[in-house]
Scaffold this motif. Structure first.
Motif, PDB file in Angstrom:
ATOM      1  N   LEU A 274       0.846  -1.193   0.000  1.00  0.00           N
ATOM      2  CA  LEU A 274       0.000   0.000   0.000  1.00  0.00           C
ATOM      3  C   LEU A 274       0.881   1.242   0.000  1.00  0.00           C
ATOM      4  O   LEU A 274       1.835   1.341   0.751  1.00  0.00           O
ATOM      5  CB  LEU A 274      -0.923   0.015   1.238  1.00  0.00           C
ATOM      6  CG  LEU A 274      -1.883  -1.154   1.356  1.00  0.00           C
ATOM      7  CD1 LEU A 274      -2.646  -1.084   2.663  1.00  0.00           C
ATOM      8  CD2 LEU A 274      -2.834  -1.164   0.179  1.00  0.00           C
ATOM      9  N   LYS A 275       0.557   2.202  -0.857  1.00  0.00           N
ATOM     10  CA  LYS A 275       1.314   3.441  -0.896  1.00  0.00           C
ATOM     11  C   LYS A 275       0.710   4.419   0.100  1.00  0.00           C
ATOM     12  O   LYS A 275      -0.504   4.634   0.096  1.00  0.00           O
ATOM     13  CB  LYS A 275       1.284   4.062  -2.302  1.00  0.00           C
ATOM     14  CG  LYS A 275       1.972   3.214  -3.333  1.00  0.00           C
ATOM     15  CD  LYS A 275       1.921   3.877  -4.674  1.00  0.00           C
ATOM     16  CE  LYS A 275       2.625   3.028  -5.723  1.00  0.00           C
ATOM     17  NZ  LYS A 275       2.567   3.648  -7.056  1.00  0.00           N
ATOM     18  N   ALA A 276       1.546   5.004   0.907  1.00  0.00           N
ATOM     19  CA  ALA A 276       1.072   5.986   1.867  1.00  0.00           C
ATOM     20  C   ALA A 276       0.932   7.329   1.161  1.00  0.00           C
ATOM     21  O   ALA A 276       1.800   7.755   0.427  1.00  0.00           O
ATOM     22  CB  ALA A 276       2.050   6.116   3.039  1.00  0.00           C
ATOM     23  N   SER A 277      -0.191   7.936   1.380  1.00  0.00           N
ATOM     24  CA  SER A 277      -0.407   9.238   0.740  1.00  0.00           C
ATOM     25  C   SER A 277       0.229  10.340   1.581  1.00  0.00           C
ATOM     26  O   SER A 277       0.155  10.331   2.799  1.00  0.00           O
ATOM     27  CB  SER A 277      -1.912   9.511   0.569  1.00  0.00           C
ATOM     28  OG  SER A 277      -2.516   9.556   1.816  1.00  0.00           O
ATOM     29  N   LYS A 278       0.895  11.283   0.906  1.00  0.00           N
ATOM     30  CA  LYS A 278       1.533  12.384   1.605  1.00  0.00           C
ATOM     31  C   LYS A 278       0.627  13.611   1.494  1.00  0.00           C
ATOM     32  O   LYS A 278       0.275  14.037   0.411  1.00  0.00           O
ATOM     33  CB  LYS A 278       2.907  12.705   0.992  1.00  0.00           C
ATOM     34  CG  LYS A 278       3.876  11.565   1.161  1.00  0.00           C
ATOM     35  CD  LYS A 278       5.214  11.951   0.573  1.00  0.00           C
ATOM     36  CE  LYS A 278       6.190  10.782   0.708  1.00  0.00           C
ATOM     37  NZ  LYS A 278       7.473  11.077   0.121  1.00  0.00           N
ATOM     38  N   ASP A 279       0.244  14.143   2.627  1.00  0.00           N
ATOM     39  CA  ASP A 279      -0.616  15.330   2.635  1.00  0.00           C
ATOM     40  C   ASP A 279       0.172  16.599   2.780  1.00  0.00           C
ATOM     41  O   ASP A 279       1.061  16.819   3.434  1.00  0.00           O
ATOM     42  CB  ASP A 279      -1.646  15.248   3.769  1.00  0.00           C
ATOM     43  CG  ASP A 279      -2.684  14.167   3.448  1.00  0.00           C
ATOM     44  OD1 ASP A 279      -2.881  13.873   2.247  1.00  0.00           O
ATOM     45  OD2 ASP A 279      -3.269  13.629   4.385  1.00  0.00           O
TER      46      ASP A 279
END
Length: 61
Positions: free
Chosen positions: A56-61
C-alpha cells in the motif's frame, strides 16, 4: 424354561449382529466419500490465489 433361554440367546445374537452391521455401515459411510474424492481429485490443480500481503502506498498530505 429351556425354550425361553434359547429365545433370549437368539435375541442377544440378533442384537449383536445388528450392532456389528450398523457399525460397518457407519464406518463405510464416513470413509468411502474420502477415498472416492481422493481417487477422482486432480493432482494438477493450479494455485491461483492472490497474495495475502499487498503493498500500500502511503499518501503524503
Amino acid at each position: 424354561m429351556n425354550s425361553n433361554s434359547q429365545s433370549a440367546n437368539a435375541d442377544i445374537y440378533s442384537q449383536r449382529l445388528a450392532d456389528i452391521v450398523g457399525t460397518a455401515i457407519a464406518l463405510l459411510t464416513l470413509t468411502l466419500p474420502v477415498f472416492v474424492i481422493a481417487h477422482y481429485s486432480s493432482t494438477n490443480v493450479q494455485n491461483n490465489q492472490q497474495p495475502l500481503v499487498q503493498n500500500l502506498k502511503a499518501s503524503k498530505d
